[in-house]
Design a protein around this motif. Structure first.
Motif, mmCIF file in Angstrom:
data_model
loop_
_atom_site.group_PDB
_atom_site.id
_atom_site.type_symbol
_atom_site.label_atom_id
_atom_site.label_comp_id
_atom_site.label_asym_id
_atom_site.label_seq_id
_atom_site.Cartn_x
_atom_site.Cartn_y
_atom_site.Cartn_z
ATOM 1 N N UNK A 1 0.823 -1.208 0.000
ATOM 2 C CA UNK A 1 0.000 0.000 0.000
ATOM 3 C C UNK A 1 0.858 1.260 0.000
ATOM 4 N N UNK A 2 2.103 1.146 0.461
ATOM 5 C CA UNK A 2 3.024 2.286 0.469
ATOM 6 C C UNK A 2 3.787 2.423 -0.851
ATOM 7 N N UNK A 3 3.492 1.523 -1.819
ATOM 8 C CA UNK A 3 4.151 1.599 -3.111
ATOM 9 C C UNK A 3 5.497 0.912 -3.177
ATOM 10 N N UNK A 4 5.845 0.133 -2.159
ATOM 11 C CA UNK A 4 7.117 -0.590 -2.138
ATOM 12 C C UNK A 4 6.981 -1.911 -2.898
ATOM 13 N N UNK A 5 7.978 -2.214 -3.746
ATOM 14 C CA UNK A 5 8.002 -3.485 -4.472
ATOM 15 C C UNK A 5 8.664 -4.563 -3.620
ATOM 16 N N UNK A 6 8.026 -5.736 -3.561
ATOM 17 C CA UNK A 6 8.551 -6.862 -2.782
ATOM 18 C C UNK A 6 8.517 -8.107 -3.656
ATOM 19 N N UNK A 7 9.671 -8.756 -3.795
ATOM 20 C CA UNK A 7 9.741 -10.052 -4.482
ATOM 21 C C UNK A 7 9.503 -11.145 -3.447
ATOM 22 N N UNK A 8 8.402 -11.899 -3.539
ATOM 23 C CA UNK A 8 8.081 -12.856 -2.478
ATOM 24 C C UNK A 8 8.979 -14.090 -2.430
ATOM 25 N N UNK A 9 9.492 -14.546 -3.577
ATOM 26 C CA UNK A 9 10.235 -15.806 -3.581
ATOM 27 C C UNK A 9 11.481 -15.783 -2.703
ATOM 28 N N UNK A 10 12.325 -14.743 -2.749
ATOM 29 C CA UNK A 10 13.488 -14.755 -1.850
ATOM 30 C C UNK A 10 13.097 -14.849 -0.376
ATOM 31 N N UNK B 1 12.114 -14.236 12.273
ATOM 32 C CA UNK B 1 12.985 -13.083 12.509
ATOM 33 C C UNK B 1 14.412 -13.373 12.063
ATOM 34 N N UNK B 2 14.891 -14.571 12.343
ATOM 35 C CA UNK B 2 16.249 -14.947 11.936
ATOM 36 C C UNK B 2 16.367 -15.015 10.419
ATOM 37 N N UNK B 3 15.367 -15.603 9.783
ATOM 38 C CA UNK B 3 15.409 -15.790 8.327
ATOM 39 C C UNK B 3 15.358 -14.472 7.579
ATOM 40 N N UNK B 4 14.697 -13.457 8.148
ATOM 41 C CA UNK B 4 14.460 -12.211 7.411
ATOM 42 C C UNK B 4 15.305 -11.045 7.914
ATOM 43 N N UNK B 5 16.270 -11.316 8.781
ATOM 44 C CA UNK B 5 17.014 -10.211 9.388
ATOM 45 C C UNK B 5 17.811 -9.402 8.363
ATOM 46 N N UNK B 6 18.177 -10.020 7.239
ATOM 47 C CA UNK B 6 18.960 -9.297 6.239
ATOM 48 C C UNK B 6 18.095 -8.587 5.206
ATOM 49 N N UNK B 7 16.782 -8.701 5.325
ATOM 50 C CA UNK B 7 15.880 -8.064 4.370
ATOM 51 C C UNK B 7 15.549 -6.640 4.812
ATOM 52 N N UNK B 8 15.098 -5.828 3.860
ATOM 53 C CA UNK B 8 14.771 -4.436 4.145
ATOM 54 C C UNK B 8 13.564 -4.341 5.071
#
Length: 649
Positions: A510-519, A586-593
């Motif tokens: 909704x904020x206009x951010x693009x997210x690639x779900x597969x990674x 949380x551990x899996x996604x810590x390096x994501x934006x």
């Protein structure tokens, strides 16, 4: 679509790169002829084949053997057919099709699981000049009826009584199919249904009264003839019939065989659905090399099959490797978990050195020898202990998982392609695989990256088009012959292709951010407690996840917590289980934006299921179907009713 190559994009060519469908296959072969990359001390040139019937003739004449195609018997023994027996059955079945009026260009259905009869039926159809129309054994009668109507198929080969019942209902809805040949005994008499054994008898008798017709028809097949009509899984609507010619498939088989060291002394395990072009093409490569092939009907008995048949090569989708890793984690006793973590980290270091073209120093080599003795050798034993290499395709393979397996001595060569590209576009190979990429372009294949990041490809592997859908064909293949894959990716300076996501699956919040779900999903699936994950968030304020737990790991946790007598739903909602999964997310996604963080999740009480149309035949998520099936749960996650599932703020 804009034609040609957009300014500022990279183009990777490998070998001769003719315009689609305009160069004879021989010119592609002459540009190859390389030593096999895995290296076995012998020079080997892939035979030039222009059609799949050329491949058949080469296989049956150049590689005669007593144990050519096998399968497991119920008593634990292995049954084998020789190349002579295969030749007899293929010829007889092809003549039986002739006797029932099948003509060159007709479409013949093949509705069966992975079994030796599939191979015989496929080659018999091709030798008759007809096109093989494979149907996934998990499809419903209504889905099959759509395909029958759209393709105007004239005859069908079906495997089990269960599949026969489904197919006959589809036939009742669609009509047209005049004759059905059943691999297994069909039971009750039906004038439309004939057992395979009777069809073979009819074919042999037909050959006696029509001498020379089999060879004449087989040899009349040309590279431009339709070899297969494959209906895509239909993730975004009704399935489309992909037209693959003999040139398409033969060129891809030849190109793959030139970069992989398939050998006549290999014992290959074939277990993915043969209706999917990935396993089918890999099996064609086995036949071209003269390897023995053992067929497994499904994935249920795969762990036993590895130790029973001890394959030297096989192909799998990432889900198989993920399950293997999960079972390895599950089997590690508490007192050896520290050892396993050390060996896992070491494997990634070893893989990184191999990718960099460097060997380990003395101290690291000593550690490798110790880890191999204590950990890696046991992992390889789970896969039979003789594996030389295996292929991965159909979906992205986690870079960490590929690196771990490589470091442990299991050489998984990931590739990339589509049904529309016969299927392989690019693949890793030896001696220089790079985990996290899908490798370099095959010989004869061109890859270009468009200005918006979409992967384009051109070459003899590109389909002839969609069946009776010229506009959709034009939408897919531009005027310069570039096929637009719908995938987003990039090429590095050495020509290695990385695939990020599906162009149409990019989520825009909704904020206009693009997210690639597969990674994100791949990162979650690497966690021990998480088997599957679907990221949701298109036009939503934040991301949520539907998580299917690894139920074996879940049982271990609830046992430690003393919750084993609780109903499953209460186990999943227990605060300790929720906390454990939240920690893994949380551990899996810590390096994501920040905008890629998962804010809420729901633990499902089952896995996503292909039988419920939630997964494609290669086990990729059907997002549209998942959104429909779990609509109420998703709305609850966004309404705030799932407070225990909130992650962060």
């Amino acid at each position: 679509m804009a034609g040609g190559q957009a300014a500022g994009v990279r183009l990777e060519r490998c070998g001769h790169s003719p315009r689609r469908g305009h160069a004879p296959l021989q010119s592609v072969q002459e540009a190859r002829g390389l030593r096999h990359p895995q290296g076995n001390g012998r020079d080997s040139v892939t035979p030039a084949i222009g059609t799949l019937t050329d491949l058949l003739h080469h296989y049956l004449t150049a590689h005669p053997k007593d144990q050519a195609v096998g399968w497991g018997a119920g008593d634990g023994s292995t049954c084998w057919l020789s190349t002579a027996e295969l030749a007899d059955r293929i010829r007889a079945l092809s003549l039986a099709l002739h006797s029932h009026g099948v003509k060159p260009g007709d479409r013949v259905v093949l509705f069966a699981e992975n079994r030796w009869e599939w191979m015989v039926a496929d080659f018999a159809i091709l030798a008759s000049g007809a096109a093989c129309l494979p149907i996934h054994p998990g499809l419903s009668a209504s889905q099959i009826a759509y395909i029958l109507k759209d393709s105007a198929a004239c005859l069908a080969l079906v495997s089990t009584s269960q599949h026969l019942a489904t197919f006959m209902e589809a036939r009742r809805q669609a009509g047209d199919v005049e004759q059905v040949i059943s691999f297994d005994d069909p039971g009750a008499a039906d004038p439309v249904v004939m057992p395979l054994r009777h069809a073979l008898e009819i074919g042999r008798a037909w050959g006696d009264t029509h001498p020379g017709i089999y060879r004449a028809t087989r040899d009349a097949v040309s590279p431009g003839d339709l070899a297969s009509l494959i209906y895509t899984s239909g993730t975004t609507g009704d399935p489309k019939g992909v037209m693959l010619t003999h040139r398409n498939l033969a060129s891809n088989v030849s190109a793959c065989s030139s970069v992989f060291d398939f050998r006549a002394d290999d014992q290959a395990l074939s277990f993915l659905p043969l209706c999917h072009v990935f396993e089918r093409t890999v099996d064609y490569c086995y036949y071209l090399s003269g390897a023995a092939v053992i067929h497994i009907p499904d994935l249920a008995g795969l762990a036993t099959a590895f130790t029973r048949f001890r394959p030297t090569v096989f192909a799998a989708v990432p889900r198989v490797y993920e399950k293997l890793y999960a079972r390895i984690l599950e089997s590690v006793p508490p007192n050896r978990q520290g050892l396993f973590r050390w060996a896992s980290k070491l494997a990634l270091r070893l893989a990184a050195l191999q990718v960099a073209g460097r060997g380990p120093g003395p101290w690291l080599a000593l550690q490798r020898a110790l880890a191999d003795r204590l950990v890696y050798r046991r992992i390889r034993a789970r896969m039979g202990g003789r594996l030389r290499f295996c292929n991965s395709g159909g979906a992205p393979l986690s870079a960490d998982l590929a690196g771990f397996l490589l470091g442990a001595g299991i050489h998984v060569l990931e590739g990339y392609g589509l049904t529309e590209t016969s299927p392989v576009i690019a693949t890793n190979r030896y001696p220089d695989p790079r985990p996290g990429t899908v490798g370099r372009a095959l010989p004869g294949v061109e890859i270009s990256i468009a200005a918006d990041g979409e992967i384009l490809t051109r070459g003899p592997h590109v389909m002839d088009g969609y069946w009776h859908q010229p506009q959709k064909t034009r939408d897919m293949i531009d005027s310069d012959g570039w096929l637009h894959t719908g995938d987003i990716g990039s090429l590095d300076g050495d020509g290695y292709l990385s695939v990020t996501d599906r162009k149409k699956e990019i989520l825009i919040t909704a904020q206009g951010k693009n997210v690639a779900p597969q990674p994100l999903e791949n990162a979650l699936k690497r966690m021990p407690l998480i088997s599957q994950a679907a990221i949701i968030g298109d036009r939503r304020p934040y991301l949520v996840a539907l998580v299917a737990p690894d139920f074996n790991m879940l049982r271990r946790i609830v046992g430690k917590l003393g919750l084993e007598n609780m109903p499953l739903r209460r186990q999943l909602d227990h605060e300790s289980v929720q906390a454990a999964v939240a920690e893994e997310i949380a551990t899996a996604t810590e390096s994501f934006a920040q905008h890629e963080q998962v804010r809420r999740f729901h633990l499902l009480d089952r896995e996503f299921d292909a039988d419920m149309d939630e997964l494609t035949p290669t086990l990729k998520l059907k997002r549209r179907v998942i959104l429909q099936h779990f609509e109420d749960i998703i709305e609850d996650l966004y309404s705030g009713h799932e407070a225990p599932h909130v992650l962060g703020s």
